[in-house]
Design an enzyme around this catalytic site. Structure first.
Site, short mmCIF file in Angstrom:
data_model
loop_
_atom_site.label_atom_id
_atom_site.label_comp_id
_atom_site.label_asym_id
_atom_site.label_seq_id
_atom_site.Cartn_x
_atom_site.Cartn_y
_atom_site.Cartn_z
N ARG A 23 -1.06 -2.06 12.07
CA ARG A 23 -0.64 -1.08 11.06
C ARG A 23 -0.29 0.27 11.71
O ARG A 23 -0.60 1.33 11.16
CB ARG A 23 -1.73 -0.87 10.01
CG ARG A 23 -2.05 -2.10 9.19
CD ARG A 23 -1.30 -2.06 7.87
NE ARG A 23 -1.77 -3.10 6.99
CZ ARG A 23 -2.04 -2.92 5.71
NH1 ARG A 23 -1.91 -1.74 5.17
NH2 ARG A 23 -2.42 -3.91 4.97
N ARG A 27 0.61 5.28 6.50
CA ARG A 27 0.32 6.54 5.81
C ARG A 27 -0.37 7.62 6.65
O ARG A 27 -0.37 8.78 6.28
CB ARG A 27 -0.57 6.26 4.59
CG ARG A 27 0.21 5.73 3.42
CD ARG A 27 -0.60 5.78 2.15
NE ARG A 27 0.26 5.43 1.03
CZ ARG A 27 0.93 6.33 0.32
NH1 ARG A 27 0.85 7.62 0.58
NH2 ARG A 27 1.70 5.94 -0.67
N ARG A 36 8.12 7.94 2.39
CA ARG A 36 7.57 7.31 1.19
C ARG A 36 7.67 8.22 -0.05
O ARG A 36 7.54 7.75 -1.17
CB ARG A 36 6.12 6.89 1.45
CG ARG A 36 6.02 5.60 2.23
CD ARG A 36 6.22 4.37 1.36
NE ARG A 36 5.05 4.14 0.52
CZ ARG A 36 4.95 4.45 -0.75
NH1 ARG A 36 5.96 5.00 -1.38
NH2 ARG A 36 3.83 4.21 -1.42
N ASP A 72 5.66 -6.72 4.97
CA ASP A 72 4.35 -7.00 4.40
C ASP A 72 4.16 -8.50 4.22
O ASP A 72 5.13 -9.23 3.97
CB ASP A 72 4.16 -6.29 3.06
CG ASP A 72 2.68 -6.19 2.71
OD1 ASP A 72 2.02 -5.26 3.19
OD2 ASP A 72 2.18 -7.08 2.00
N TYR A 148 -4.01 -14.18 -2.36
CA TYR A 148 -3.37 -13.18 -3.24
C TYR A 148 -2.68 -13.87 -4.42
O TYR A 148 -2.69 -13.38 -5.54
CB TYR A 148 -2.36 -12.34 -2.45
CG TYR A 148 -3.01 -11.30 -1.58
CD1 TYR A 148 -3.38 -10.06 -2.09
CD2 TYR A 148 -3.29 -11.54 -0.24
CE1 TYR A 148 -3.99 -9.10 -1.30
CE2 TYR A 148 -3.91 -10.61 0.57
CZ TYR A 148 -4.26 -9.38 0.03
OH TYR A 148 -4.88 -8.44 0.81
O1 1CP Z 1 2.70 -1.26 11.39
C1 1CP Z 1 2.40 -2.38 10.94
O2 1CP Z 1 1.34 -2.96 11.22
C2 1CP Z 1 3.46 -3.14 10.13
C3 1CP Z 1 3.34 -3.20 8.78
C4 1CP Z 1 2.34 -3.98 7.94
C5 1CP Z 1 1.62 -5.17 8.19
C6 1CP Z 1 1.52 -5.95 9.48
C7 1CP Z 1 2.07 -3.63 6.61
C8 1CP Z 1 2.62 -2.43 5.95
N1 1CP Z 1 1.29 -4.59 6.04
C9 1CP Z 1 0.98 -5.53 6.98
C10 1CP Z 1 0.18 -6.75 6.78
C11 1CP Z 1 -0.66 -6.88 5.57
N2 1CP Z 1 -0.39 -6.54 4.28
C12 1CP Z 1 -1.94 -7.51 5.58
C13 1CP Z 1 -2.57 -8.11 6.80
C14 1CP Z 1 -3.18 -7.09 7.66
C15 1CP Z 1 -4.48 -6.50 7.17
O3 1CP Z 1 -5.43 -7.29 6.95
O4 1CP Z 1 -4.52 -5.28 7.08
C16 1CP Z 1 -2.44 -7.50 4.27
C17 1CP Z 1 -3.77 -8.06 3.79
C18 1CP Z 1 -1.45 -6.90 3.45
C19 1CP Z 1 -1.51 -6.74 1.97
C20 1CP Z 1 -1.33 -5.35 1.51
N3 1CP Z 1 -0.24 -4.61 1.77
C21 1CP Z 1 -2.22 -4.58 0.71
C22 1CP Z 1 -3.54 -5.06 0.13
C23 1CP Z 1 -4.68 -4.97 1.11
C24 1CP Z 1 -5.95 -5.49 0.50
O5 1CP Z 1 -7.02 -4.89 0.81
O6 1CP Z 1 -5.95 -6.48 -0.26
C25 1CP Z 1 -1.65 -3.31 0.58
C26 1CP Z 1 -2.21 -2.13 -0.15
C27 1CP Z 1 -0.39 -3.34 1.25
C28 1CP Z 1 0.62 -2.24 1.33
C29 1CP Z 1 1.04 -1.83 2.67
N4 1CP Z 1 1.54 -2.68 3.65
C30 1CP Z 1 1.94 -1.94 4.74
C31 1CP Z 1 1.66 -0.56 4.45
C32 1CP Z 1 1.96 0.60 5.38
C33 1CP Z 1 1.10 -0.51 3.17
C34 1CP Z 1 0.73 0.74 2.40
C35 1CP Z 1 1.93 1.12 1.62
C36 1CP Z 1 2.02 2.56 1.33
O7 1CP Z 1 1.21 3.02 0.53
O8 1CP Z 1 2.94 3.23 1.87
#
Ligand code: 1CP
Length: 340
Positions: A23, A27, A36, A72, A148
């Protein structure tokens, strides 16, 4: 920049390990927050120029050894008709969760690799801009994505998911098969567009017993890695997986991603010294001061003991409240300590 496929030579001190942070675009960066303010998260994912821009920016800001394409794991479920939306401070929500065999059978037969071609376009742009720095492609692993789909959003204990798995085994199997097929096509497309490595995020698989992993998950992961291995190195990441590392590793990834709940040397003794490991600094360490970051990074490096198959990373994604300077310092200190 060094390639992410760990070398196959015997253990030896070989300079600092490659380092990137899960990640790494997000943010915690002011520049990301500014983008964003103009576009929603899903729009950002679906606009290749912008997705590539935040991907490349993270590499340049942190000076890491690899990019991960900005996307994502949940996009694939939107393509399968579940209706994804993100609500501010609430996480993802699916309008049409999958709760029965009829729901699984109603999933549309869509070419996800074509519908998600915008991710491939973003990879092509990032690869072109980054030159020799590898771009990692990724997808959610079928179980975590299925969780999910079944829960209809995030979950704490995955009760619905596990009940579905136990009580509707035919439907669960069919859902896993559909998601595995779609994920293979999606990853092949990312590799064809220039991804040098792919990571499978099975963030929540650690909620399962080893027996359930072997019964319900392993056959799908084996099929997935059998399809991907001839094309690209792969990383299989999960959290709270201390009890699952051997069966996870037996499904065939090149590298296992582990969180901080397990020491790296112990992880290696479980899965065999010849396999690669990625990890595993606790992301909370990045909320502290430089001395603390240095001592924790040093402990991770000591456990890795210069093995050529170590990729330095966090044990889970970087937290939104992380100071950028601390993330930059971590990368710097890994290089400094790893060169000694
Ligand atoms: O820089 C990076 O790593 C690339 C981008 C990336 C990746 C690899 C994002 C952007 N998401 C992910 C993978 C992802 N998404 C996972 C697996 C990794 C982990 O366990 O953290 C999961 C579970 C998600 C699902 C997800 N996406 C959620 C829910 C999390 C949960 O607790 O259930 C949420 C809130 C997101 C949104 C998201 N994805 C990525 C970002 C930067 C964001 C936040 C969006 C924002 O508010 O701008």
């Amino acid at each position: 920049m060094r390639a992410l496929r760990p070398s196959s030579t015997a253990d030896q001190k070989s300079g600092p390990p490659p380092v990137w942070l899960m990640r790494q675009a997000g943010r915690y960066q002011r520049e990301y927050r500014e983008i964003r303010e103009r576009v929603s998260f899903l729009e950002l994912c679906r606009t290749p120029d912008l997705a590539a821009q935040v991907t490349v920016f993270a590499v340049r800001q942190l000076e890491v050894d690899a990019a991960i394409i900005f996307a994502d794991i949940l996009l694939i479920l939107d393509e399968l008709g579940l209706g994804l939306r993100f609500e501010e401070n609430h996480g993802p929500i699916f309008e049409k969760p999958v709760r029965s065999l009829a729901d699984v059978d109603a999933l549309p037969e869509v070419p996800v690799h074509e519908n998600l071609a915008y991710v491939g376009k973003a990879i092509e742009i990032a690869v072109k801009e980054l030159g020799s720095t590898p771009v990692i492609g990724f997808a959610g692993a079928p179980f975590t994505v299925a969780s999910y789909a079944i829960e209809g959003g995030s979950s704490r204990n995955f009760t619905r998911t596990k009940c579905f798995m136990y009580q509707e085994p035919v439907a669960f199997e069919r859902l896993m098969t559909r998601l595995t097929d779609a994920t293979i096509d999606y990853l092949k497309m990312q590799i064809a567009c220039g991804a040098s490595c792919v990571q499978l995020f099975d963030s929540w698989v650690g909620c399962l017993s080893p027996f359930d992993f072997d019964t319900f998950i392993a056959p799908h992961m084996k099929r997935l890695f059998d399809s991907i291995t001839p094309l690209s190195p792969s990383i299989y990441f999960g959290t709270t997986t201390a009890g699952l590392l051997e069966p996870m590793s037996a499904t065939g990834p090149d590298i296992i991603g582990v969180d901080w709940r397990l020491d790296l040397d112990r992880a290696w003794s479980l899965i065999g010294q010849e396999r690669g490991i990625q990890g595993n600094l606790d992301p909370v360490v990045l909320l502290s001061d430089r001395a603390t970051i240095k001592s924790h990074a040093s402990r991770v490096l000591e456990q890795a003991a210069g093995r050529p198959r170590h990729i330095f990373n966090l044990g889970h994604g970087i937290l939104p409240q992380t100071p950028v300077d601390n993330a930059r310092y971590l990368v710097e200190v890994v290089r400094e300590l790893g060169s000694r």
